[in-house]
Write a protein that holds these residues in place. Structure first.
Motif, PDB file in Angstrom:
ATOM      1  N   VAL A   1       1.167  77.689  -8.574  1.00 27.38           N
ATOM      2  CA  VAL A   1       0.210  76.601  -8.779  1.00 27.38           C
ATOM      3  C   VAL A   1       0.665  75.358  -8.025  1.00 27.38           C
ATOM      4  O   VAL A   1      -0.132  74.688  -7.356  1.00 27.38           O
ATOM      5  CB  VAL A   1       0.030  76.308 -10.286  1.00 27.38           C
ATOM      6  CG1 VAL A   1      -0.663  74.978 -10.523  1.00 27.38           C
ATOM      7  CG2 VAL A   1      -0.733  77.442 -10.951  1.00 27.38           C
ATOM      8  N   ASP A   2       1.947  75.071  -8.086  1.00 27.05           N
ATOM      9  CA  ASP A   2       2.498  73.912  -7.389  1.00 27.05           C
ATOM     10  C   ASP A   2       2.388  74.078  -5.865  1.00 27.05           C
ATOM     11  O   ASP A   2       1.900  73.186  -5.174  1.00 27.05           O
ATOM     12  CB  ASP A   2       3.952  73.704  -7.805  1.00 27.05           C
ATOM     13  CG  ASP A   2       4.563  72.478  -7.175  1.00 27.05           C
ATOM     14  OD1 ASP A   2       3.951  71.392  -7.255  1.00 27.05           O
ATOM     15  OD2 ASP A   2       5.661  72.596  -6.586  1.00 27.05           O
TER      16      ASP A   2
ATOM     17  N   ILE B   1      -3.027  73.868  -6.791  1.00 24.73           N
ATOM     18  CA  ILE B   1      -4.205  74.222  -7.585  1.00 24.73           C
ATOM     19  C   ILE B   1      -4.317  73.230  -8.741  1.00 24.73           C
ATOM     20  O   ILE B   1      -3.375  73.107  -9.540  1.00 24.73           O
ATOM     21  CB  ILE B   1      -4.088  75.656  -8.143  1.00 24.73           C
ATOM     22  CG1 ILE B   1      -3.986  76.656  -6.986  1.00 24.73           C
ATOM     23  CG2 ILE B   1      -5.271  75.985  -9.053  1.00 24.73           C
ATOM     24  CD1 ILE B   1      -3.674  78.071  -7.425  1.00 24.73           C
TER      25      ILE B   1
ATOM     26  N   LYS C   1      -4.997  71.778 -12.309  1.00 22.35           N
ATOM     27  CA  LYS C   1      -4.815  72.453 -13.603  1.00 22.35           C
ATOM     28  C   LYS C   1      -6.115  72.997 -14.168  1.00 22.35           C
ATOM     29  O   LYS C   1      -6.134  74.062 -14.783  1.00 22.35           O
ATOM     30  CB  LYS C   1      -4.140  71.512 -14.594  1.00 22.35           C
ATOM     31  CG  LYS C   1      -2.706  71.254 -14.247  1.00 22.35           C
ATOM     32  CD  LYS C   1      -2.028  70.333 -15.212  1.00 22.35           C
ATOM     33  CE  LYS C   1      -0.589  70.179 -14.765  1.00 22.35           C
ATOM     34  NZ  LYS C   1      -0.020  68.921 -15.057  1.00 22.35           N
TER      35      LYS C   1
ATOM     36  N   ILE D   1      -6.896  76.623 -12.603  1.00 22.32           N
ATOM     37  CA  ILE D   1      -5.945  77.735 -12.672  1.00 22.32           C
ATOM     38  C   ILE D   1      -6.609  79.004 -13.172  1.00 22.32           C
ATOM     39  O   ILE D   1      -6.487  80.059 -12.558  1.00 22.32           O
ATOM     40  CB  ILE D   1      -4.728  77.367 -13.541  1.00 22.32           C
ATOM     41  CG1 ILE D   1      -3.943  76.243 -12.885  1.00 22.32           C
ATOM     42  CG2 ILE D   1      -3.837  78.601 -13.749  1.00 22.32           C
ATOM     43  CD1 ILE D   1      -2.867  75.645 -13.772  1.00 22.32           C
TER      44      ILE D   1
ATOM     45  N   CYS E   1      -8.695  81.092 -10.833  1.00 22.78           N
ATOM     46  CA  CYS E   1      -7.985  81.799  -9.766  1.00 22.78           C
ATOM     47  C   CYS E   1      -7.542  83.190 -10.194  1.00 22.78           C
ATOM     48  O   CYS E   1      -7.189  84.009  -9.343  1.00 22.78           O
ATOM     49  CB  CYS E   1      -6.770  81.000  -9.307  1.00 22.78           C
ATOM     50  SG  CYS E   1      -7.222  79.594  -8.267  1.00 22.78           S
TER      51      CYS E   1
END
Length: 84
Positions: free
Chosen positions: A69-70, A74, A76, A79, A82
């Motif tokens: 994610v970092d 992306i 929050k 998420i 995805c």
């Protein structure tokens, strides 16, 4: 009272039964890194390990999700979309 977490056998059954669709994640990987291989390098994985994750062969651990994610930036609130 909190329910007991699934044991190893139950967890394996759940992961074999539930298949995540990673199409949106694959698109994001291509947008940010160009190739899955370059993203795998950023994750410090082999391309084979990433392929296993994206094909539901191996499960994601929480620290891996957080790192992805970092790296992929992306938001929050996106998420879940995805991996849905």
């Amino acid at each position: 009272m909190n329910p007991e977490p699934p044991n190893h056998k139950e967890r394996r059954y759940i992961m074999q039964t539930i298949k995540f669709n990673y199409d949106a994640l694959k698109t994001r990987i291509r947008e940010v890194y160009g190739t899955e291989e370059d993203f795998a390098k950023a994750m410090e994985w082999t391309p084979a390990k990433l392929t296993g994750k994206l094909s539901n062969k191996t499960e994601w651990e929480l620290p891996e999700v957080i790192r992805a994610v970092d790296l992929l930036k992306i938001p929050k609130d996106q998420i879940e979309s995805c991996i849905a």
